[in-house]
Design a protein around this motif. Structure first.
Motif, short mmCIF file in Angstrom:
data_model
loop_
_atom_site.label_atom_id
_atom_site.label_comp_id
_atom_site.label_asym_id
_atom_site.label_seq_id
_atom_site.Cartn_x
_atom_site.Cartn_y
_atom_site.Cartn_z
N ARG A 186 -10.98 6.11 -2.63
CA ARG A 186 -11.70 5.38 -1.58
C ARG A 186 -10.70 4.43 -0.90
O ARG A 186 -10.36 3.39 -1.47
N GLU B 13 -3.46 -3.89 -6.62
CA GLU B 13 -3.13 -3.12 -5.42
C GLU B 13 -3.73 -1.71 -5.47
O GLU B 13 -4.21 -1.21 -4.47
N ARG C 195 -8.66 -0.69 6.57
CA ARG C 195 -7.80 -1.65 7.27
C ARG C 195 -6.33 -1.38 6.96
O ARG C 195 -5.45 -1.78 7.71
N GLU C 196 -6.07 -0.71 5.83
CA GLU C 196 -4.69 -0.48 5.41
C GLU C 196 -4.25 0.98 5.52
O GLU C 196 -3.10 1.25 5.86
N ASN D 140 -9.03 1.73 1.70
CA ASN D 140 -9.37 0.55 2.48
C ASN D 140 -8.95 0.88 3.91
O ASN D 140 -7.75 0.94 4.20
N GLU E 74 -7.41 -2.17 -4.67
CA GLU E 74 -7.62 -2.53 -3.27
C GLU E 74 -7.36 -1.37 -2.32
O GLU E 74 -8.09 -1.20 -1.35
N GLU E 75 -6.32 -0.59 -2.58
CA GLU E 75 -5.91 0.44 -1.63
C GLU E 75 -6.57 1.79 -1.85
O GLU E 75 -6.72 2.56 -0.91
N THR E 76 -6.97 2.10 -3.10
CA THR E 76 -7.50 3.44 -3.38
C THR E 76 -8.87 3.43 -4.06
O THR E 76 -9.48 4.49 -4.19
N GLY E 77 -9.32 2.28 -4.54
CA GLY E 77 -10.57 2.22 -5.28
C GLY E 77 -10.47 2.77 -6.69
O GLY E 77 -11.48 2.89 -7.38
#
Length: 165
Positions: free
Chosen positions: A116, A58, A120-121, A118, A61-64
């Motif tokens: 970074r 997570e 979309r979220e 995402n 996916e959410e912050t890179g």
């Protein structure tokens, strides 16, 4: 694929408080929600997925942010929240599922760690001192997790039990 239905969300999730050694906390703003600032959160992808794996996935996916990058330390706080799923989000879960179990983690990162999102979220990010971050969180359990940061992560890179890499 015709007739394909996305699987229901698993009512087991993670909350990861990302912070610097000086207890500056990264908050991200959810897409579509003007005032929903939060830490990284997300559900397991499958029932047997370990909470640690879900936390690492997570965060990426959410912050890179790579939780295993030099200077990063992911810590399982060994705490869980159990809460009612908000009615507007219950459709994502199997019929009759109304409660979620959330495992808490902290992720200490070096100052200046790039973020970074995402798109979309999440749309925006900001670093705040831990008390201000708690005040900015829309979720009471997320605010409480920010306030627990000093208990689980000594300031300025002090000791603490982290997860093995």
């Amino acid at each position: 694929m015709t007739g394909y239905a996305a699987p229901f969300k698993i009512p087991e999730s993670v909350l990861v408080v990302i912070h610097t050694p000086a207890w500056e906390v990264l908050l991200i703003r959810r897409a579509g929600d003007d005032d929903h600032w939060q830490s990284v959160t997300g559900s397991k992808d499958w029932p047997e997925e370990p909470f640690e794996a879900a936390a690492r996935r997570e965060v990426m996916e959410e912050t890179g942010i790579d939780t295993q990058a030099p200077g990063c330390l992911l810590t399982d706080w060994a705490l869980e929240n159990v809460y009612d799923i908000w009615p507007q989000w219950r459709h994502r879960y199997a019929p009759g599922v109304v409660r979620n179990r959330e495992r808490l983690f902290g992720l200490r990162v070096p100052p200046g760690t790039p973020v970074r999102l995402n798109p979309r979220e999440h749309l925006r990010w900001r670093w705040l001192p831990w008390r201000e971050a708690a005040d900015a969180c829309f979720s009471p359990s997320n605010a409480e997790a920010c306030l627990m940061l000093p208990r689980f992560s000594p300031p300025m890179g002090g000791g603490g039990a982290g997860l093995a890499r």
